[in-house]
Design a protein around this motif. Structure first.
Motif, PDB file in Angstrom:
ATOM      1  N   THR A  21     -16.164 -18.020   2.897  1.00 41.97           N
ATOM      2  CA  THR A  21     -15.586 -19.098   3.693  1.00 41.97           C
ATOM      3  C   THR A  21     -15.225 -20.294   2.821  1.00 41.97           C
ATOM      4  OG1 THR A  21     -16.807 -18.407   5.661  1.00 41.97           O
ATOM      5  CG2 THR A  21     -16.007 -20.690   5.616  1.00 41.97           C
ATOM      6  N   VAL A  22     -16.141 -20.696   1.959  1.00 41.36           N
ATOM      7  CA  VAL A  22     -15.903 -21.860   1.104  1.00 41.36           C
ATOM      8  C   VAL A  22     -14.777 -21.589   0.116  1.00 41.36           C
ATOM      9  CG1 VAL A  22     -16.920 -23.334  -0.703  1.00 41.36           C
ATOM     10  CG2 VAL A  22     -18.233 -22.806   1.359  1.00 41.36           C
ATOM     11  N   THR A  23     -14.826 -20.441  -0.568  1.00 47.23           N
ATOM     12  CA  THR A  23     -13.793 -20.166  -1.571  1.00 47.23           C
ATOM     13  C   THR A  23     -12.427 -19.951  -0.938  1.00 47.23           C
ATOM     14  OG1 THR A  23     -14.422 -17.819  -1.639  1.00 47.23           O
ATOM     15  CG2 THR A  23     -15.411 -19.271  -3.294  1.00 47.23           C
ATOM     16  N   SER A  24     -12.363 -19.323   0.231  1.00 50.45           N
ATOM     17  CA  SER A  24     -11.063 -19.121   0.869  1.00 50.45           C
ATOM     18  C   SER A  24     -10.467 -20.431   1.366  1.00 50.45           C
ATOM     19  CB  SER A  24     -11.156 -18.100   2.010  1.00 50.45           C
ATOM     20  OG  SER A  24     -11.915 -18.618   3.079  1.00 50.45           O
ATOM     21  N   SER A  25     -11.300 -21.434   1.582  1.00 45.96           N
ATOM     22  CA  SER A  25     -10.782 -22.736   2.009  1.00 45.96           C
ATOM     23  C   SER A  25     -10.353 -23.598   0.827  1.00 45.96           C
ATOM     24  CB  SER A  25     -11.830 -23.481   2.837  1.00 45.96           C
ATOM     25  OG  SER A  25     -12.889 -23.911   1.997  1.00 45.96           O
ATOM     26  N   GLY A  26     -10.600 -23.102  -0.391  1.00 45.65           N
ATOM     27  CA  GLY A  26     -10.185 -23.836  -1.581  1.00 45.65           C
ATOM     28  C   GLY A  26     -11.181 -24.867  -2.067  1.00 45.65           C
ATOM     29  N   LEU A  27     -12.331 -24.935  -1.435  1.00 46.12           N
ATOM     30  CA  LEU A  27     -13.348 -25.896  -1.869  1.00 46.12           C
ATOM     31  C   LEU A  27     -14.063 -25.380  -3.116  1.00 46.12           C
ATOM     32  CD1 LEU A  27     -14.824 -26.797   1.616  1.00 46.12           C
ATOM     33  CD2 LEU A  27     -13.391 -28.246   0.167  1.00 46.12           C
ATOM     34  N   PRO A  28     -14.580 -26.278  -3.953  1.00 47.07           N
ATOM     35  CA  PRO A  28     -15.270 -25.827  -5.164  1.00 47.07           C
ATOM     36  C   PRO A  28     -16.616 -25.192  -4.835  1.00 47.07           C
ATOM     37  CG  PRO A  28     -15.473 -28.201  -4.949  1.00 47.07           C
ATOM     38  CD  PRO A  28     -14.551 -27.730  -3.851  1.00 47.07           C
TER      39      PRO A  28
END
Length: 134
Positions: A21-28
């Motif tokens: 979820t975090v990586t697909s949203s572009g967050l570090p």
């Protein structure tokens, strides 16, 4: 500590949900690797801080010897951590598990390892690769 723990309770499937979820949203995001922490805590924490774009504070690697109150209920499990005052490798010397626990550990590993591999692939060098969910 918890004789009726399930494989799912080990949490790698849930961690994969968070990572994806975090990586697909572009967050570090940065995977803090326990082996790297044990081998060189400062270097691993510097990597984490750089990935998160936050300041590294050297004093964060040392901590109070007194265990936090929340550890009282699971004091036996936290015994080693309670006796330490810094990050690093645990002393060797743990013996093999009893046969029944060894079988349970092997089953948990079979269930959880695919998620661990997905997590390390997503946060490793192959960051753009889209691993398949088991």
């Amino acid at each position: 500590m918890q004789s009726d723990a399930t494989s799912a309770a080990m949490g790698f499937g849930h961690l994969w949900d968070i990572v994806s979820t975090v990586t697909s949203s572009g967050l570090p995001m940065h995977l803090v690797d326990g082996d790297r922490v044990a081998g060189d805590p400062e270097a691993e924490m510097r990597r984490y801080c750089a990935a998160m774009d936050i300041a590294f504070l050297p004093e964060s690697l040392a901590f109070r010897k007194e265990p936090p109150p929340s550890w009282r209920a699971t004091g036996r499990w936290h015994a080693g951590a309670s006796e330490s005052s810094a990050l690093g490798a645990a002393p060797a010397g743990k013996g093999p598990l009893p046969d029944e626990l060894e079988r349970t550990a092997a089953a948990f590993e079979r269930d959880q390892l695919p998620y661990y591999e997905l997590i390390t692939a997503a946060l490793g060098k192959d960051r753009d690769r889209k691993p398949e969910v088991p």
